[in-house]
Design an enzyme around this catalytic site. Sequence first.
Site, PDB file in Angstrom:
ATOM      1  N   ASP A 249     -11.339  23.790 -10.778  1.00 15.35           N
ATOM      2  CA  ASP A 249     -11.747  25.172 -10.572  1.00 15.35           C
ATOM      3  C   ASP A 249     -12.388  25.295  -9.198  1.00 15.35           C
ATOM      4  OD1 ASP A 249     -10.914  25.745 -13.077  1.00 15.35           O
ATOM      5  OD2 ASP A 249     -12.892  26.173 -13.922  1.00 15.35           O
ATOM      6  N   LYS A 271     -10.382  30.562 -10.266  1.00 13.94           N
ATOM      7  CA  LYS A 271     -11.031  31.741  -9.728  1.00 13.94           C
ATOM      8  C   LYS A 271     -11.618  31.480  -8.342  1.00 13.94           C
ATOM      9  CE  LYS A 271     -13.004  33.607 -13.005  1.00 13.94           C
ATOM     10  NZ  LYS A 271     -13.985  33.785 -14.044  1.00 13.94           N
ATOM     11  N   MET A 384     -20.688  36.365 -17.792  1.00 14.75           N
ATOM     12  CA  MET A 384     -20.286  37.684 -17.342  1.00 14.75           C
ATOM     13  C   MET A 384     -20.033  37.757 -15.849  1.00 14.75           C
ATOM     14  SD  MET A 384     -23.632  39.279 -16.395  1.00 14.75           S
ATOM     15  CE  MET A 384     -24.190  38.152 -15.155  1.00 14.75           C
TER      16      MET A 384
HETATM   17  N1  SAH Z   1     -16.294  27.057 -19.227  1.00 21.47           N
HETATM   18  C1  SAH Z   1     -17.497  27.549 -18.578  1.00 21.47           C
HETATM   19  C2  SAH Z   1     -17.534  29.038 -18.522  1.00 21.47           C
HETATM   20  C3  SAH Z   1     -16.451  29.659 -17.692  1.00 21.47           C
HETATM   21  S1  SAH Z   1     -16.647  31.387 -17.514  1.00 21.47           S
HETATM   22  C4  SAH Z   1     -18.721  27.015 -19.326  1.00 21.47           C
HETATM   23  O1  SAH Z   1     -18.591  26.428 -20.403  1.00 21.47           O
HETATM   24  O2  SAH Z   1     -19.820  27.182 -18.787  1.00 21.47           O
HETATM   25  C5  SAH Z   1     -17.598  31.482 -16.048  1.00 21.47           C
HETATM   26  C6  SAH Z   1     -18.967  32.065 -16.325  1.00 21.47           C
HETATM   27  O3  SAH Z   1     -19.823  31.040 -16.761  1.00 21.47           O
HETATM   28  C7  SAH Z   1     -19.643  32.663 -15.129  1.00 21.47           C
HETATM   29  O4  SAH Z   1     -19.221  33.979 -14.886  1.00 21.47           O
HETATM   30  C8  SAH Z   1     -21.079  32.607 -15.541  1.00 21.47           C
HETATM   31  O5  SAH Z   1     -21.392  33.666 -16.414  1.00 21.47           O
HETATM   32  C9  SAH Z   1     -21.121  31.332 -16.316  1.00 21.47           C
HETATM   33  N2  SAH Z   1     -21.573  30.208 -15.471  1.00 21.47           N
HETATM   34  C10 SAH Z   1     -20.873  29.124 -15.120  1.00 21.47           C
HETATM   35  N3  SAH Z   1     -21.612  28.305 -14.362  1.00 21.47           N
HETATM   36  C11 SAH Z   1     -22.810  28.882 -14.236  1.00 21.47           C
HETATM   37  C12 SAH Z   1     -24.019  28.523 -13.569  1.00 21.47           C
HETATM   38  N4  SAH Z   1     -24.127  27.379 -12.877  1.00 21.47           N
HETATM   39  N5  SAH Z   1     -25.068  29.365 -13.643  1.00 21.47           N
HETATM   40  C13 SAH Z   1     -24.977  30.516 -14.337  1.00 21.47           C
HETATM   41  N6  SAH Z   1     -23.862  30.892 -14.983  1.00 21.47           N
HETATM   42  C14 SAH Z   1     -22.798  30.090 -14.942  1.00 21.47           C
END
Ligand code: SAH
Length: 479
Positions: A249, A271, A384
């Site tokens: 990613d 993304k 989100m």
């Molecule tokens: N598979 C990932 C989520 C993917 S969707 C997981 O399990 O975490 C991506 C979303 O995850 C972002 O839009 C945000 O809301 C959240 N996210 C991922 N990394 C983050 C981080 N370091 N801090 C805050 N939010 C995070």
Amino acid sequence: MQLYPLFADLTDRSVLVVGGGDVADRKVAMLLRAGARVTVGAPMLGPELREKLQHGRITYRPGAYQSEWLDNVWLVIAATRSRPLNARIAADGHAQQRLVNVVDDPSLSSFQVPALIDRSPLLVAISTGGVAPVLARRLRERIESLLDPTIGSLLQLAQRYRARIRQRYADLAARRRFYDWLHDGPVNALIRAADPVRAERQLRAALSSAIEPTSKGSVVLVGAGPGDPGLLTLRALRALNEADVILHDELIGPQILDLARRDALQIAVGKRGGGTHTPQETIHALLLQHVQAGHRVIRLKGGDPFVFGRGGEELAFLRKHGIAYEVVPGITAAAACAAYSGVPLTHRDHAQSVRFVTAHCQQSLDTLDWRDLARERQTLAIYMGVSQLDELTRQLLAHGCAPNTAFALIENGSLPNQRTLTGALHDLPALAKRHAIRAPAIVILGEVATLADASHWYGELIGNPPHHPAIPRNLADAA
Ligand code: SAH
């Protein structure tokens, strides 16, 4: 070379350990693992050694040390608390040409016991000649983390078939290729997947087949966690070390990618910061292309691959094409951001459940059951897009969520630039705008979020306590 490295076969050979305490016991335990016949000499035995004596695992010579104890032993370890006594044992041992180790005293010893990584039959021993025990320990930790615990099982299997492998592949180069296949191919994958029976069947099938097996590619779907490389699992680290190709990613940081093999091909997909996507079909096509070229491919995803990560779709695709895969879970953003902002996701008195919700786009917002989400006594972890905050807040309030419901909005969770913004729901969009919160960010909504103000420990806290309902006492105490 200050020391001559040596792996000793002590099976059924007599060794002497002088000393009856904890240190002696640790040495005895190791010697027993190597199959030695151990005699312990000491005026008294500690509880562990007494137990070993009761189970007939050691022989005991009670009383004060006597030089006759050294008769007919191959080696001796002095583990008494008295340095003069240890020195005397060592001197006697040297005189009788025994191999002598005095615990923590290289100057009195004729052999030293290295730091050890045990994946029997594989043993990795580290020595710094007693000069740098801290370095030895660090190296040991690193190597421990690099060697899958199942490697021993693979080697034991290979050991049982060694003669047959030799017979089938008399040519050395072909034999090497076969062993490479054994390590990289389906046999090892099945052992890692806790299916030794099928692993052995594969091995036998390969040996009785007329054609040499070739490594087909495979895929490991790996969760890389939220960003801090320290939150990678050991299994993820090993996968990074083994991969030929890494499809990652866009958001996976350089600190994590730096842990990969230097010569691995790295391809960014998914993304982009701005929100453009690599279409899922392109990702699938890339997976297929590299697997069919025989590569070991990692599909590296942020957080956990099965939480809003489309991991399920990728597995379905791989299954459809008969491609072997493994899945390594990662720490999902909700868990990581909660931990790094001091917010427990559940709490005995205040949140009996936690829900992972996605609110990335209008489409995901449209399918949410808002009334259900607006309920009390639960925690919402809302993955989100930051641009959806207005709509998110509007819907929650419209469906009965109390305006002063506490939130913690965590941006760049677990990374050095983490910021935690707290406040009350009705203020959420305005506060996020004022402080220019950007993706990636997650909202934790519910009573537990009030705890961030008190328990927060990482990065910057932007607290807005005036908007908070008073922190319930028992909740604050529990923190
Ligand atoms: N598979 C990932 C989520 C993917 S969707 C997981 O399990 O975490 C991506 C979303 O995850 C972002 O839009 C945000 O809301 C959240 N996210 C991922 N990394 C983050 C981080 N370091 N801090 C805050 N939010 C995070």
